[in-house]
Design an enzyme around this catalytic site. Structure first.
Site, PDB file in Angstrom:
ATOM      1  N   GLY A  50      90.439  71.721  58.774  1.00  0.00           N
ATOM      2  CA  GLY A  50      90.858  70.498  58.078  1.00  0.00           C
ATOM      3  C   GLY A  50      91.984  69.713  58.722  1.00  0.00           C
ATOM      4  O   GLY A  50      92.006  68.486  58.659  1.00  0.00           O
ATOM      5  N   ASP A 106      95.818  69.873  56.209  1.00  0.00           N
ATOM      6  CA  ASP A 106      95.324  68.562  55.802  1.00  0.00           C
ATOM      7  C   ASP A 106      95.867  68.150  54.442  1.00  0.00           C
ATOM      8  O   ASP A 106      96.307  67.038  54.242  1.00  0.00           O
ATOM      9  CB  ASP A 106      93.774  68.532  55.811  1.00  0.00           C
ATOM     10  N   ASP A 109      97.137  71.418  47.793  1.00  0.00           N
ATOM     11  CA  ASP A 109      96.473  71.321  46.491  1.00  0.00           C
ATOM     12  C   ASP A 109      97.091  72.374  45.553  1.00  0.00           C
ATOM     13  O   ASP A 109      98.124  72.120  44.944  1.00  0.00           O
ATOM     14  CB  ASP A 109      94.968  71.518  46.701  1.00  0.00           C
ATOM     15  N   PHE A 158      88.925  65.040  44.431  1.00  0.00           N
ATOM     16  CA  PHE A 158      88.403  65.597  45.679  1.00  0.00           C
ATOM     17  C   PHE A 158      88.202  64.475  46.703  1.00  0.00           C
ATOM     18  O   PHE A 158      87.511  63.495  46.438  1.00  0.00           O
ATOM     19  CB  PHE A 158      87.085  66.320  45.415  1.00  0.00           C
ATOM     20  N   ASP A 165      86.548  67.875  54.665  1.00  0.00           N
ATOM     21  CA  ASP A 165      85.085  67.935  54.605  1.00  0.00           C
ATOM     22  C   ASP A 165      84.549  68.117  53.196  1.00  0.00           C
ATOM     23  O   ASP A 165      85.256  68.508  52.266  1.00  0.00           O
ATOM     24  CB  ASP A 165      84.586  69.116  55.442  1.00  0.00           C
ATOM     25  N   ARG A 171      84.230  64.998  58.159  1.00  0.00           N
ATOM     26  CA  ARG A 171      85.538  65.169  58.800  1.00  0.00           C
ATOM     27  C   ARG A 171      85.832  64.048  59.783  1.00  0.00           C
ATOM     28  O   ARG A 171      86.985  63.733  60.058  1.00  0.00           O
ATOM     29  CB  ARG A 171      85.592  66.497  59.565  1.00  0.00           C
TER      30      ARG A 171
HETATM   31  P1  5GP Z   1      95.408  74.926  48.432  1.00  0.00           P
HETATM   32  O1  5GP Z   1      95.438  76.279  49.055  1.00  0.00           O
HETATM   33  O2  5GP Z   1      96.719  74.182  48.460  1.00  0.00           O
HETATM   34  O3  5GP Z   1      94.758  74.930  47.078  1.00  0.00           O
HETATM   35  O4  5GP Z   1      94.377  74.037  49.195  1.00  0.00           O
HETATM   36  C1  5GP Z   1      94.487  73.753  50.463  1.00  0.00           C
HETATM   37  C2  5GP Z   1      93.120  73.713  51.108  1.00  0.00           C
HETATM   38  O5  5GP Z   1      92.053  73.390  50.196  1.00  0.00           O
HETATM   39  C3  5GP Z   1      93.152  72.612  52.113  1.00  0.00           C
HETATM   40  O6  5GP Z   1      93.468  73.124  53.371  1.00  0.00           O
HETATM   41  C4  5GP Z   1      91.746  72.057  52.073  1.00  0.00           C
HETATM   42  O7  5GP Z   1      90.972  72.737  53.018  1.00  0.00           O
HETATM   43  C5  5GP Z   1      91.216  72.378  50.719  1.00  0.00           C
HETATM   44  N1  5GP Z   1      91.260  71.206  49.822  1.00  0.00           N
HETATM   45  C6  5GP Z   1      92.075  71.002  48.768  1.00  0.00           C
HETATM   46  N2  5GP Z   1      91.841  69.830  48.178  1.00  0.00           N
HETATM   47  C7  5GP Z   1      90.834  69.255  48.872  1.00  0.00           C
HETATM   48  C8  5GP Z   1      90.144  68.005  48.744  1.00  0.00           C
HETATM   49  O8  5GP Z   1      90.394  67.146  47.881  1.00  0.00           O
HETATM   50  N3  5GP Z   1      89.155  67.777  49.655  1.00  0.00           N
HETATM   51  C9  5GP Z   1      88.832  68.661  50.639  1.00  0.00           C
HETATM   52  N4  5GP Z   1      87.859  68.316  51.462  1.00  0.00           N
HETATM   53  N5  5GP Z   1      89.456  69.847  50.777  1.00  0.00           N
HETATM   54  C10 5GP Z   1      90.465  70.130  49.919  1.00  0.00           C
HETATM   55 MG    MG Z   2      91.977  73.638  54.744  1.00  0.00          MG
END
Ligand code: 5GP
Ligand code: MG
Length: 187
Positions: A50, A106, A109, A158, A165, A171
């Site tokens: 990402g 990237d 979240d 999202f 992706d 991407r």
């Molecule tokens: P976390 O571990 O903070 O929940 O999420 C981080 C990872 O989840 C990011 O590196 C990404 O790969 C994926 N992610 C979180 N939100 C999104 C989103 O809105 N779109 C996409 N494509 N990936 C996301």
């Molecule tokens: Mg990621």
């Protein structure tokens, strides 16, 4: 939707952040990182896949010696919701002993990815972890972590494009956008 056909720009319902706006923000982020980072060489650690596009554009704006390393982790397994488990897909971590690491992802979240990788790097003896993300979702985090450098704060939806992706596609879109509702399904 036939999976073979996923990945077209027409699948985007709304552009959230266009290319020009991203470029301008990256100029400012690179300037801030260069100003605030301790002097000396740093390790830029890119979370694959990402952060690839973001990192390529940001790091070319950083006029200082740096080593580029990559790490593959996964927290999504094809859908549009985090699985809650961070999996390290590489056997070994790069050598970060005593180094300052700029960890690039990237999007922030739930916070689990940055937290898991940060803990791992600290346990490997790195001097400090500084985190940079292109996007941060405006939501309560499940892991207590915030990024040191954030490109844009976005709503809790999202998004795809500019490295992010859906089912491995989108991407390469040069902007960040939201998919049409008939394209993205939660699982
Ligand atoms: P976390 O571990 O903070 O929940 O999420 C981080 C990872 O989840 C990011 O590196 C990404 O790969 C994926 N992610 C979180 N939100 C999104 C989103 O809105 N779109 C996409 N494509 N990936 C996301
Ligand atoms: Mg990621």
């Amino acid at each position: 939707m036939n999976p073979q056909e996923l990945g077209r720009a027409e699948d985007i319902e709304r552009i959230l952040i266009d290319e020009k706006v991203i470029e301008k923000r990256l100029d400012a982020m690179a300037e801030q990182i260069d100003r605030e980072f301790p002097s000396g060489p740093i390790v830029a650690l890119i979370l694959l896949k990402g952060a690839l596009v973001f990192a390529a554009d940001l790091l070319r704006r950083l006029p200082r010696p740096l080593d580029i390393e990559c790490l593959k982790v996964a927290s999504y397994h094809g859908g549009t919701e985090s699985s809650g488990v961070v999996t390290f897909l590489d056997h070994a971590l790069p050598d970060v002993q005593g180094r300052h690491v700029l960890l690039l992802d990237d999007i922030l979240d739930t916070g689990r990815t940055l937290q898991a990788v940060t803990q791992r790097l600290l346990s490997e003896g790195c001097a400090a972890v500084h985190t940079a993300v292109l996007l941060a979702k405006d939501r309560t985090r499940e892991a207590e972590i915030d990024a040191d450098y954030v490109g844009f704060v976005i709503g809790d939806e999202f998004v795809v494009g500019y490295g992010l992706d859906y089912k491995g596609r989108y991407r390469n879109l040069p902007f960040v956008g939201v998919l049409k509702s008939d394209i993205a399904t939660p699982h």
